[in-house]
Write an enzyme that holds these catalytic residues in place. Structure first.
Site, PDB file in Angstrom:
ATOM      1  CB  SER A 313      -0.914   0.014   1.220  1.00 33.23           C
ATOM      2  OG  SER A 313      -1.776  -1.103   1.162  1.00 33.23           O
ATOM      3  CG  HIS A 356     -12.437   1.388   3.783  1.00 31.97           C
ATOM      4  ND1 HIS A 356     -11.859   0.336   3.092  1.00 31.97           N
ATOM      5  CD2 HIS A 356     -11.663   1.577   4.877  1.00 31.97           C
ATOM      6  CE1 HIS A 356     -10.777  -0.072   3.740  1.00 31.97           C
ATOM      7  NE2 HIS A 356     -10.638   0.669   4.834  1.00 31.97           N
ATOM      8  CB  CYS A 369      -9.959   2.466   0.821  1.00 32.43           C
ATOM      9  SG  CYS A 369     -11.238   1.644  -0.145  1.00 32.43           S
TER      10      CYS A 369
END
Lengths: 593, 373
Positions: A313, A356, A369
């Site tokens: 991420s 989310h 997310c």
């Protein structure tokens, strides 16, 4: 001759014989002193004079705050001059040196050496051994003690991958003209800074011409050519940061790179586990070397530059910048996250299976997310992702000289065609958008990217010496406004409620950052239930203070699990150590010594 | 008999006396240089000992000068008997040093009976030859050999003092040759020598101590092992050769004091001198020895009687053999047999014995006129 008395003539005959004998002696004297005199004088001189190399003290290596990282230490060796040594005393000498007889005999019998040039028989003697041998030296003519300069690495394994270590010239190096002036038994840098700047650190060895007696005892100094000390070096490394960071790794494998955003100076470079360079400084034993080189955790590997991992991420920083710059979305664009998306027969999940709900870019970064970035990736396409990742220095060498670095990989459609002989699929874009799939980076590259994001997009070559001239490689060429937005959101990752990097929140300074959890295997399952080697790699990239960045870093913990819980605390400790005053740093280090 | 005659001073052999004093002083100087400690300022006491022995030697010379040498002929038989007994005592009660048993302790004084035995042996042989009439035939020679040479030779060989043993043998045959042998005897001796050489060589070889064998091997091939047995000879050649024409200068030599040269103050004292004084100094020193030997031969020629002639010849031969073997050894053209250089090498007994021997020579020359009294 048949005489009764001794005739005077006979005595005269005897005197002629004696005169002839006398002339023979005189001719021989003439031969030795006049005809061969010069030759014998040379032999007498070489008997009497001995040239001893005096090793030059190596330059001292300091950290960026002037704290010495190494000390020069004497390295004692016992040598023998075979021409003066009585071979019959091999067994007793072997006992004194505490070594096998056969080994000693073999060392002495090396062919092709002048009988008057010393042969090393034992090295790395302790003070105790030296005094023991010294007391018995008169029993062994030709036995001499020699001293080389070796190193004492004050902080042991801390920073070992940067500082490096010393070793003997290898057979290949001894033929290299670069080492022409290096005595064959001397230590030279074989790793890290010690190797990279060996020429500067080395200095120039001196010579002492001494007069010796037949037992090799020094009688008088004839001529001295003092050694020239090597140049001192100040590293850009902050040893306090380095030390805190290595402690924080606590034996886990991984890497950390901290950079100064405005210059590219490396403030800290950790590859864990490390090794103890002092093992090399005293001549590493075969057993030690075997255990080091066969260690499954590969302590000799510099993971910060030589290992590549999917960025997970943390790659979303690049994604966010690319999306904003390309205008495929803006900071108010929202995406509805239901815990995953479906594309054809495949489905791509978000790490939070419950989803989310409706997220903007701000919350998408803060909460990391995945679904938001699938959408961003879909709108950008892999080639534009590749463009932006490359602008921030990913997928290419950073130019660090410390060790042979890996390039990492940032894929695009052309690469896919060339390497895999197949077109690019959208599903692959999804996977790569969250830093998985083909994309891979080194921790150093991620630190360079973080540094560029925090300092207006400047990509500097990572430098290891303090106060070197910064080398700007390029600018990422994105609008400062874009970077400001992203930096603000990264501040949120650490400092806002629900942020994945909340553990890194510091009372000392404002840290901004991004967590990353890079999948090792294609199963999405909670890491706790997986064997260690299948657990996810934990990432955290950070910079601080957010308002005016002084430090940017990337932390990777192999199989560490979640980036937020495994990597972020290490970054926080390292940043806080860096922010300490110089006095506090010294205090911190002195306590440990 | 002890009164000083005017003519004794008038006819005194100043040349021989001056020569030996000169050599002895050069010897002390060289011992000083050879044994000086190169690092510290402390000097070795050896040269002072040699100075004391020089005075003892002078006293010995004076004593020998004080009576007519004819007396030596008269006491030769008891003297020789005593000498052989001393050699026997050394063999059983002597002190050991450097692999050989040569020294005898008399209270505080340690001396080497073999040093004096050489002179006693010469007196004995001279005494006997002086009374022989006509040339010496085979049976006479063999008798002389067994009576005078055989037992001392065995005793010296057992010590072992190979140097002295060979020297008395050489002196014996030299004296016989000078006295006159039947031509048949000479031919026979030469033939016998050639035929028996391998056998004698073999017996000698097995009877030799290891260090003696090594010395012989080293003589034959000194380069074979520079750090081993050939070391002595090589270092001696280096010392002498490095002196070149004018030498390195007094106390500037390095081979001796730095101990590259073994036995630097005894057997290899010539090398130490040659290193510091070069060809010029060495040739001068050798000339002193030549002068001593020539003077000795002249004394033999002028001696008033056959005993004096044989005695002077014997003593001169002794100096001659020592000089040639020692200097030849240091120059690498003779085997290392470990005999000292007369008047030069460190060693009290040898210096005293040499001064006494020289005293006998001077005595013979000084009292060369028949009508002395």
């Amino acid at each position: 001759m048949l005489t009764e008395k001794t005739h005077p003539e006979k005595i005269i005959l005897i005197s002629y014989i004696i005169v002839v004998g006398f002339l023979i002696l005189l001719m021989r004297l003439w031969q030795l002193q006049i005809l061969q005199g010069e030759e014998y004088r040379k032999i007498a001189e070489s008997n009497r004079l001995r040239i001893i190399g005096v090793p030059a003290p190596r330059g001292i290596i300091f950290d960026r705050n002037g704290i010495p990282l190494v000390k020069n230490a004497p390295y004692f060796c016992a040598s023998l001059i075979p021409g003066e040594f009585n071979a019959a005393s091999v067994p007793s000498l072997a006992r004194v040196l505490n070594m096998p007889e056969e080994e000693l005999a073999r060392k002495i019998q090396k062919k092709g050496l002048s009988p008057f040039s010393p042969v090393r028989v034992k090295e790395g003697l302790s003070f105790k051994e030296v005094s023991f041998i010294e007391a018995r030296r008169s029993d062994f003519p030709g036995l001499i003690m020699e001293i080389e300069v070796s190193r004492d690495y004050i902080y042991g394994g801390t920073g070992a991958h940067v500082v490096g270590y010393l070793g003997k010239l290898s057979p290949g190096q001894s033929k290299d003209p670069e080492f022409r002036d290096v005595p064959p038994e001397a230590f030279i840098g074989q790793w890290g800074i010690e190797k990279l700047y060996d020429k500067k650190l080395r200095g120039i060895a001196g010579q002492r011409m001494i007069e010796v007696d037949a037992l090799g005892r020094e009688l008088r100094l004839i001529k001295e050519n003092p050694p020239v000390k090597g140049e001192d070096l100040s590293l850009s490394i902050d040893i306090a940061l380095q030390n805190e960071a290595e402690k924080a790794f606590d034996g886990r494998t991984g890497a950390l790179v901290a950079l100064q955003p405005d210059t590219g100076e490396i403030l800290g470079l950790v590859s864990s586990p490390s090794f103890n360079p002092n093992m090399f400084a005293t001549g590493i034993s075969n057993a030690d070397w075997a255990s080091l080189s066969q260690d499954k955790k590969l302590p000799m590997l510099n993971r910060a530059v030589q290992s590549q991992y999917p960025p997970g991420s943390t790659f979303k920083i690049v994604m966010a910048i690319a999306a904003l710059e390309e205008g495929v979305l803006n900071d108010s664009t929202t995406v509805d996250c239901r815990g995953g998306i479906s594309y054809g027969k495949w489905s791509f999940g978000c790490w939070r299976k419950t989803g989310h709900n409706t997220v903007s870019l701000h919350r998408a970064l803060v909460e990391s997310c995945d679904v938001y970035f699938y959408e961003a990736g879909k709108r950008l396409g892999i080639d534009r992702i590749h463009d932006y990742a490359t602008r921030f220095g990913l997928g290419m060498e950073t130019g660090i000289q410390l060790a042979a670095e890996k390039k990492g990989l940032i894929p695009n459609s052309r690469w896919k065609m060339e390497a895999k002989k197949s077109p690019w699929y959208l599903g692959e874009t999804f996977v790569n958008s969250i830093g998985q799939g083909y994309v891979s980076t080194t921790p150093l590259q991620m630190a360079v990217m973080m540094s560029a994001v925090s300092s207006g997009g400047n990509i500097f070559k990572p430098l290891i010496l303090k106060d070197s001239k910064p080398e700007l490689i390029k600018n990422a060429g994105v609008k400062p406004g874009t970077l400001d937005i992203v930096k603000d959101y990264l501040r949120g990752v650490v400092n806002e409620p629900g942020g994945t990097g909340w553990i890194a929140k510091s009372a000392v300074t404002t840290i901004g950052g991004k967590t990353g959890t890079a999948q090792v295997v294609g199963i999405r399952r909670d890491s706790k239930f997986l064997a260690e080697q299948f657990r996810d790699h934990a990432w955290f990239v950070a910079f601080a203070p957010v308002e005016k960045p002084e430090i940017a870093m990337a932390v990777l913990v192999e199989h560490g699990g979640h980036g937020g819980s495994a990597a972020a605390p290490i970054a926080k400790k390292a940043i806080e150590a860096y922010m300490l005053s110089a006095e506090k740093k010294k205090e911190l280090l002195n306590v440990q010594n | 008999m002890f009164r000083i005659d005017r003519r004794l001073i008038q006819n005194f052999d100043w040349i021989t006396f001056a020569t030996i004093i000169c050599i002895a002083l050069i010897g002390i100087m060289s011992i000083f240089s050879a044994t000086r400690s190169p690092a510290e300022s402390v000097q070795s006491p050896l040269f002072m000992k040699q100075v004391i022995w020089l005075f003892i030697g002078l006293a010995g010379l004076a004593v020998v000068m004080s009576f007519d040498y004819i007396w030596l002929s008269r006491i030769s038989i008891p003297l020789f008997t005593m000498g052989v007994i001393l050699l026997v005592i050394v063999l059983f009660a002597g002190k050991t040093g450097m692999g050989a048993q040569r020294w005898l302790s008399l209270g505080p004084v340690v001396f080497q009976p073999s040093e004096f035995f050489k002179l006693i042996f010469i007196i004995m042989v001279a005494h006997y030859l002086a009374y022989l009439r006509g040339p010496i035939d085979m049976s006479m020679m063999l008798r002389l050999f067994f009576v005078f040479v055989f037992f001392p030779f065995i005793l010296l060989f057992k010590q072992p003092d190979l140097g002295t043993a060979v020297v008395i043998m050489v002196i014996f045959f030299s004296m016989l040759l000078s006295r006159g042998l039947h031509r048949r005897v000479i031919v026979l001796l030469v033939l016998l020598g050639i035929v028996s050489l391998p056998f004698v060589g073999n017996i000698m070889w097995t009877g030799l101590k290891d260090y003696q064998k090594n010395r012989l091997i080293a003589f034959l091939d000194p380069e074979a092992d520079p750090s081993g047995i050939g070391y002595h000879i090589n270092q001696s050649k280096v010392a002498i050769g490095s002196g070149e024409f004018l030498g390195k200068g007094f106390l500037k030599g390095t081979q001796g004091p730095f101990r590259f040269l073994p036995e630097r103050h005894t057997e290899f004292i010539f090398s130490v001198f040659a290193e510091e004084w070069g060809f010029v100094g060495s040739a001068f020193l050798m000339s002193l020895y030549l002068l001593l030997i020539m003077r000795g031969l002249d004394t033999a020629r002028k001696a008033k009687d056959e005993f004096g002639r044989m005695l002077a010849l014997g003593i001169t031969f002794m100096f001659c053999v020592y000089f040639f073997v020692n200097v030849g050894m240091t120059l690498g053209i003779m085997p290392v047999v470990g005999i000292p250089l007369p008047f030069m090498s460190y060693g009290g007994t040898a210096l005293l014995s040499n001064f006494i021997s020289a005293g006998v020579l001077i005595n013979i020359r000084t009292r060369r006129f028949t009508l002395f009294y």
